[in-house]
Design a protein around this motif. Structure first.
Motif, PDB file in Angstrom:
ATOM      1  N   PHE A  17      16.426   3.397   4.090  1.00 41.10           N
ATOM      2  CA  PHE A  17      15.335   3.350   5.058  1.00 41.10           C
ATOM      3  C   PHE A  17      13.996   3.532   4.359  1.00 41.10           C
ATOM      4  CE2 PHE A  17      12.427   5.652   7.883  1.00 41.10           C
ATOM      5  CZ  PHE A  17      12.272   4.696   8.867  1.00 41.10           C
ATOM      6  N   VAL A  18      13.920   4.450   3.407  1.00 49.43           N
ATOM      7  CA  VAL A  18      12.672   4.700   2.674  1.00 49.43           C
ATOM      8  C   VAL A  18      12.299   3.466   1.852  1.00 49.43           C
ATOM      9  CG1 VAL A  18      11.639   6.072   0.818  1.00 49.43           C
ATOM     10  CG2 VAL A  18      12.924   7.199   2.641  1.00 49.43           C
ATOM     11  N   VAL A  19      13.278   2.822   1.206  1.00 51.38           N
ATOM     12  CA  VAL A  19      13.007   1.619   0.410  1.00 51.38           C
ATOM     13  C   VAL A  19      12.459   0.506   1.312  1.00 51.38           C
ATOM     14  CG1 VAL A  19      14.113  -0.236  -0.912  1.00 51.38           C
ATOM     15  CG2 VAL A  19      14.648   2.152  -1.422  1.00 51.38           C
ATOM     16  N   ILE A  20      13.064   0.311   2.466  1.00 42.76           N
ATOM     17  CA  ILE A  20      12.587  -0.728   3.394  1.00 42.76           C
ATOM     18  C   ILE A  20      11.189  -0.385   3.897  1.00 42.76           C
ATOM     19  CG2 ILE A  20      12.975  -1.725   5.682  1.00 42.76           C
ATOM     20  CD1 ILE A  20      15.972  -1.595   5.078  1.00 42.76           C
ATOM     21  N   LEU A  21      10.950   0.886   4.200  1.00 42.35           N
ATOM     22  CA  LEU A  21       9.635   1.307   4.680  1.00 42.35           C
ATOM     23  C   LEU A  21       8.570   1.098   3.605  1.00 42.35           C
ATOM     24  CD1 LEU A  21       8.101   2.656   7.025  1.00 42.35           C
ATOM     25  CD2 LEU A  21       8.506   4.846   5.887  1.00 42.35           C
ATOM     26  N   VAL A  22       8.859   1.497   2.368  1.00 45.46           N
ATOM     27  CA  VAL A  22       7.901   1.304   1.273  1.00 45.46           C
ATOM     28  C   VAL A  22       7.668  -0.187   1.031  1.00 45.46           C
ATOM     29  CG1 VAL A  22       7.572   1.613  -1.215  1.00 45.46           C
ATOM     30  CG2 VAL A  22       8.359   3.520   0.179  1.00 45.46           C
ATOM     31  N   GLY A  23       8.709  -1.002   1.083  1.00 48.93           N
ATOM     32  CA  GLY A  23       8.559  -2.452   0.913  1.00 48.93           C
ATOM     33  C   GLY A  23       7.679  -3.047   1.998  1.00 48.93           C
ATOM     34  N   GLY A  24       7.851  -2.603   3.223  1.00 52.69           N
ATOM     35  CA  GLY A  24       7.012  -3.085   4.320  1.00 52.69           C
ATOM     36  C   GLY A  24       5.556  -2.708   4.139  1.00 52.69           C
ATOM     37  N   VAL A  25       5.316  -1.487   3.655  1.00 52.47           N
ATOM     38  CA  VAL A  25       3.936  -1.053   3.408  1.00 52.47           C
ATOM     39  C   VAL A  25       3.313  -1.885   2.295  1.00 52.47           C
ATOM     40  CG1 VAL A  25       2.548   0.884   2.547  1.00 52.47           C
ATOM     41  CG2 VAL A  25       4.269   1.280   4.312  1.00 52.47           C
ATOM     42  N   VAL A  26       4.079  -2.179   1.241  1.00 54.20           N
ATOM     43  CA  VAL A  26       3.565  -2.993   0.131  1.00 54.20           C
ATOM     44  C   VAL A  26       3.240  -4.404   0.612  1.00 54.20           C
ATOM     45  CG1 VAL A  26       4.211  -4.073  -2.071  1.00 54.20           C
ATOM     46  CG2 VAL A  26       4.675  -1.650  -1.686  1.00 54.20           C
ATOM     47  N   VAL A  27       4.116  -5.012   1.366  1.00 52.67           N
ATOM     48  CA  VAL A  27       3.868  -6.360   1.873  1.00 52.67           C
ATOM     49  C   VAL A  27       2.636  -6.371   2.772  1.00 52.67           C
ATOM     50  CG1 VAL A  27       4.783  -8.154   3.410  1.00 52.67           C
ATOM     51  CG2 VAL A  27       6.235  -7.173   1.648  1.00 52.67           C
ATOM     52  N   THR A  28       2.498  -5.374   3.626  1.00 52.42           N
ATOM     53  CA  THR A  28       1.331  -5.279   4.502  1.00 52.42           C
ATOM     54  C   THR A  28       0.053  -5.129   3.688  1.00 52.42           C
ATOM     55  OG1 THR A  28       2.705  -4.264   6.209  1.00 52.42           O
ATOM     56  CG2 THR A  28       0.326  -3.993   6.427  1.00 52.42           C
ATOM     57  N   ALA A  29       0.099  -4.289   2.644  1.00 50.54           N
ATOM     58  CA  ALA A  29      -1.081  -4.089   1.792  1.00 50.54           C
ATOM     59  C   ALA A  29      -1.465  -5.385   1.081  1.00 50.54           C
ATOM     60  CB  ALA A  29      -0.820  -2.982   0.785  1.00 50.54           C
ATOM     61  N   VAL A  30      -0.482  -6.124   0.598  1.00 46.08           N
ATOM     62  CA  VAL A  30      -0.764  -7.394  -0.089  1.00 46.08           C
ATOM     63  C   VAL A  30      -1.375  -8.401   0.892  1.00 46.08           C
ATOM     64  CG1 VAL A  30       0.332  -9.392  -1.201  1.00 46.08           C
ATOM     65  CG2 VAL A  30       0.938  -7.086  -1.914  1.00 46.08           C
ATOM     66  N   LEU A  31      -0.887  -8.462   2.108  1.00 48.57           N
ATOM     67  CA  LEU A  31      -1.448  -9.383   3.097  1.00 48.57           C
ATOM     68  C   LEU A  31      -2.877  -9.007   3.462  1.00 48.57           C
ATOM     69  CD1 LEU A  31       1.635  -9.927   5.436  1.00 48.57           C
ATOM     70  CD2 LEU A  31       0.619 -11.573   3.850  1.00 48.57           C
ATOM     71  N   ILE A  32      -3.154  -7.721   3.627  1.00 51.82           N
ATOM     72  CA  ILE A  32      -4.526  -7.281   3.924  1.00 51.82           C
ATOM     73  C   ILE A  32      -5.446  -7.626   2.766  1.00 51.82           C
ATOM     74  CG2 ILE A  32      -5.967  -5.216   4.245  1.00 51.82           C
ATOM     75  CD1 ILE A  32      -3.646  -4.059   5.914  1.00 51.82           C
ATOM     76  N   GLY A  38      -9.904 -13.688   0.864  1.00 55.54           N
ATOM     77  CA  GLY A  38     -10.287 -14.951   1.490  1.00 55.54           C
ATOM     78  C   GLY A  38     -11.640 -14.857   2.170  1.00 55.54           C
ATOM     79  N   ILE A  39     -11.903 -13.726   2.828  1.00 54.91           N
ATOM     80  CA  ILE A  39     -13.205 -13.533   3.471  1.00 54.91           C
ATOM     81  C   ILE A  39     -14.312 -13.495   2.420  1.00 54.91           C
ATOM     82  CG2 ILE A  39     -14.595 -11.841   4.748  1.00 54.91           C
ATOM     83  CD1 ILE A  39     -12.010 -11.149   6.314  1.00 54.91           C
ATOM     84  N   LYS A  40     -14.041 -12.817   1.302  1.00 52.04           N
ATOM     85  CA  LYS A  40     -15.032 -12.710   0.229  1.00 52.04           C
ATOM     86  C   LYS A  40     -15.337 -14.078  -0.380  1.00 52.04           C
ATOM     87  CE  LYS A  40     -15.647 -10.346  -4.192  1.00 52.04           C
ATOM     88  NZ  LYS A  40     -15.000  -9.485  -5.180  1.00 52.04           N
ATOM     89  N   VAL A  41     -14.304 -14.875  -0.614  1.00 50.37           N
ATOM     90  CA  VAL A  41     -14.488 -16.212  -1.188  1.00 50.37           C
ATOM     91  C   VAL A  41     -15.243 -17.106  -0.209  1.00 50.37           C
ATOM     92  CG1 VAL A  41     -13.240 -18.311  -1.844  1.00 50.37           C
ATOM     93  CG2 VAL A  41     -12.516 -16.107  -2.741  1.00 50.37           C
ATOM     94  N   ARG A  42     -14.927 -17.008   1.072  1.00 50.90           N
ATOM     95  CA  ARG A  42     -15.577 -17.856   2.066  1.00 50.90           C
ATOM     96  C   ARG A  42     -17.061 -17.525   2.209  1.00 50.90           C
ATOM     97  NH1 ARG A  42     -12.831 -19.850   7.565  1.00 50.90           N
ATOM     98  NH2 ARG A  42     -14.375 -21.418   8.018  1.00 50.90           N
TER      99      ARG A  42
END
Length: 118
Positions: A17-32, A38-42
């Motif tokens: 559960f902790v591994v899945i939770l940490v993976g989800g946080v990492v994916v969310t951070a990368v998307l943000i 993208g906003i900066k480049v635009r």
């Protein structure tokens, strides 16, 4: 099941559960991060043209493609022509502007033009 095995199984499921939770946080951070990048480049790009700055059709209307048949140039002499020897835009405009068509029963550009079949 003995109590030790239950504790190991519970620890394993908690670790998963902790591994899945940490993976989800990492994916969310990368998307943000990607959205912020993208906003900066635009912001660095030039602004989009306003509607009144858009290209307009000429008064004569849309430009259309012109098709015409041209006569081939006559080749004088037997020397090989190089690109700078060629005249631009083909020969003169042909008097007959009908498009050439294939003869019925011919194969166009393939084969000998025979009747085909086996």
């Amino acid at each position: 099941m003995n109590p030790i095995a239950q504790e190991v199984a519970a620890a394993g499921s908690a670790a998963g559960f902790v591994v899945i939770l940490v993976g989800g946080v990492v994916v969310t951070a990368v998307l943000i991060w990607a959205v912020l990048l993208g906003i900066k480049v635009r912001k660095r790009e030039p602004r989009r043209p306003r509607p009144d700055e858009q290209p307009r059709l000429p008064a004569s209307g849309a430009v259309r493609e012109t098709r015409e048949q041209r006569e081939p140039h006559e080749v004088a002499g037997e020397e090989r022509l190089t690109p700078h020897d060629l005249r631009p835009s083909g020969g003169m405009r042909s008097g007959d502007q009908r498009r050439p068509r294939w003869n019925r029963g011919s194969s166009g550009s393939f084969g000998s033009g025979g009747p085909g079949g086996a």
